[in-house]
Design an enzyme around this catalytic site. Structure first.
Site, PDB file in Angstrom:
ATOM      1  N   GLY A 129      21.138  51.613  52.091  1.00  0.00           N
ATOM      2  CA  GLY A 129      20.011  52.482  52.466  1.00  0.00           C
ATOM      3  C   GLY A 129      18.819  51.681  52.957  1.00  0.00           C
ATOM      4  O   GLY A 129      18.877  51.020  54.005  1.00  0.00           O
ATOM      5  N   LYS A 200      31.080  50.392  52.865  1.00  0.00           N
ATOM      6  CA  LYS A 200      29.926  49.482  52.847  1.00  0.00           C
ATOM      7  C   LYS A 200      30.356  48.035  52.587  1.00  0.00           C
ATOM      8  O   LYS A 200      29.836  47.119  53.222  1.00  0.00           O
ATOM      9  CB  LYS A 200      28.917  49.967  51.808  1.00  0.00           C
ATOM     10  CG  LYS A 200      28.274  51.303  52.220  1.00  0.00           C
ATOM     11  CD  LYS A 200      27.511  51.936  51.077  1.00  0.00           C
ATOM     12  CE  LYS A 200      26.845  53.240  51.478  1.00  0.00           C
ATOM     13  NZ  LYS A 200      26.336  53.997  50.318  1.00  0.00           N
TER      14      LYS A 200
HETATM   15  N1  HSE Z   1      26.407  59.059  48.918  1.00  0.00           N
HETATM   16  C1  HSE Z   1      25.761  57.801  49.110  1.00  0.00           C
HETATM   17  C2  HSE Z   1      25.323  57.256  47.752  1.00  0.00           C
HETATM   18  C3  HSE Z   1      24.574  57.966  50.019  1.00  0.00           C
HETATM   19  O1  HSE Z   1      25.444  57.965  46.743  1.00  0.00           O
HETATM   20  O2  HSE Z   1      24.911  56.102  47.665  1.00  0.00           O
HETATM   21  C4  HSE Z   1      24.162  56.735  50.745  1.00  0.00           C
HETATM   22  O3  HSE Z   1      25.155  56.194  51.554  1.00  0.00           O
END
Ligand code: HSE
Length: 402
Positions: A129, A200
């Site tokens: 993020g 990720k």
């Molecule tokens: N669903 C993801 C999380 C949102 O819970 O981290 C960010 O990629």
């Protein structure tokens, strides 16, 4: 003037518009020119929205407008997002994305198309993020041979595991609470089964190795099998349970990338990462260990990273490109080649059998008629072989992070 278009007016897209508007003096000063949102692309109508006049439903309006130099892709998915990103890059418009699925699948190709068209494909927001980890890896850490990345990369699962530990609640109850608070999706599969983390860690592995890591081939175990008893036994022995994405690079440049829950000793920085926060723990051969911590999800945190890419693209154009990775697959090592200690949980009456299979291990505690045990260090293959001999004596097993 830098004219920006936003593809997708959902949570992150509306955050991008908000960051550009509210922080416009900083965004424009740092870009070297006034930054303005010219278009917002979405299929839906937004009656009464302050930016309603910028709404368009046809991507061609944006693609054919030569004034637009930067597009923010905050749609998600690999369908229309892939198509629109390619269209924009082929027209020489830089694209700044928060879309981890698209970056994990087609990042190398999209960076190549950007290079060929003198623009940039940037995606800081796709991992962690608002945590500036991709830029750090590709600028500040470029003198390093990165040997390992271990990340808490999913806020939803970290929230669930933290709450299970703090509140002593079971998985289903905590998932419901996360959904009520808006931290978990109505369909939480991608988060709780570890697929979001797999995408990720694949991107981090791509950057570390310089080659493509197929996120679909990343061995992934989520957190649905973790019980309140596992959490209690771990906690009483001084561990927290965390879902980690791991990319471990060998001397020969092969990479073992996988996702699994781990027991992490309290006192390790990763064990102190709680609730919806994320952290990426990076090992370099000269620098040693560093950790990058912050909000891994959420509207404004994620949008801030997208807008930082917009500023980068506005200032430096195509020269801003991350070092990136190529389309050739990384040499992948099975996660089972790596060695770990393992926590196992068994019914009290089976304890002697477990001890006999793992003579170098020891009991860490008892709870509710069950025992927690930590084995000696073993390869995944060796552990599985011994586990098979125990049949249903073992109720759960989790790697230990050291
Ligand atoms: N669903 C993801 C999380 C949102 O819970 O981290 C960010 O990629």
């Amino acid at each position: 003037m830098v004219h920006v278009a936003v593809f997708g007016y959902g949570t992150v897209g509306s955050g991008v518009v908000e960051v550009i508007e509210r922080n416009n003096s900083y965004v424009s000063a740092n870009s070297g020119d006034k930054v303005s949102v010219k278009y917002i692309l979405d299929l839906r109508e937004f009656p009464g929205d302050p930016y309603e006049s910028k709404l368009v439903h046809d991507v061609e309006t944006i693609i054919n407008d030569d004034e637009v130099s930067i597009c923010c892709e905050t749609m998600g998915g690999v369908g229309a997002a892939y198509k629109f990103t390619k269209m924009a890059l082929e027209k020489g418009k830089s694209v700044c994305s928060s879309n981890k699925e698209l970056v994990a699948k087609h990042g190398a190709e999209l960076m190549r198309i950007a290079r060929e068209n003198g623009c940039a494909y940037l995606f800081e927001a796709s991992v962690g993020g608002g945590i500036p980890v991709l830029r750090t890896l590709t600028t500040a850490l470029t003198a390093e041979r990165i040997t390992k990345i271990a990340g808490i990369l999913n806020g939803t699962t970290n929230f669930i595991l933290t709450r299970m530990e703090e509140d002593g609640a079971d998985f289903d109850e905590t998932l419901r609470k996360a959904q009520e608070l808006g931290y978990a999706e109505k369909d939480p599969t991608a988060d709780i089964e570890g697929h979001d983390t797999a995408r990720k860690i694949s991107i981090l592995s791509d950057i570390m190795s310089g080659h493509f890591t197929d996120s679909d081939a990343v061995k992934t175990t989520g957190i649905t099998g973790i019980t309140a008893t596992d959490i209690t036994l771990a906690k009483e022995a001084g561990f927290s349970i965390r879902l980690l994405g791991i990319a471990d690079r060998s001397e020969d440049d092969s990479v073992a990338a996988f996702v699994a829950p781990f027991l992490v000793k309290k006192g390790h920085p990763l064990a102190g990462v709680c609730d919806v926060f994320n952290a990426i723990y990076v090992t370099g051969n000269m620098l040693g260990e560093t950790m990058y911590y912050g909000k891994g999800a959420g509207k404004l945190a994620t949008a801030s990273a997208v807008v930082a890419d917009v500023i980068d693209a506005a200032r430096k154009g195509s020269s801003t490109m991350y070092q990136g990775w190529d389309e050739t697959p990384v040499k992948a090592t099975p996660a089972d080649d790596l060695e770990f200690k393992y926590y196992v949980r068994c019914p009290e009456e089976k304890f002697d059998d477990v001890q006999a299979q793992f003579p170098g291990g020891c009991r860490i505690g008892k709870f509710g008629g069950e025992s927690g045990f930590i084995t000696e260090t073993l390869s995944g293959a060796e552990f599985e072989a011994r586990l098979a001999k125990l049949g249903d004596a073992v109720l759960n097993s989790i790697r230990v992070y050291e």
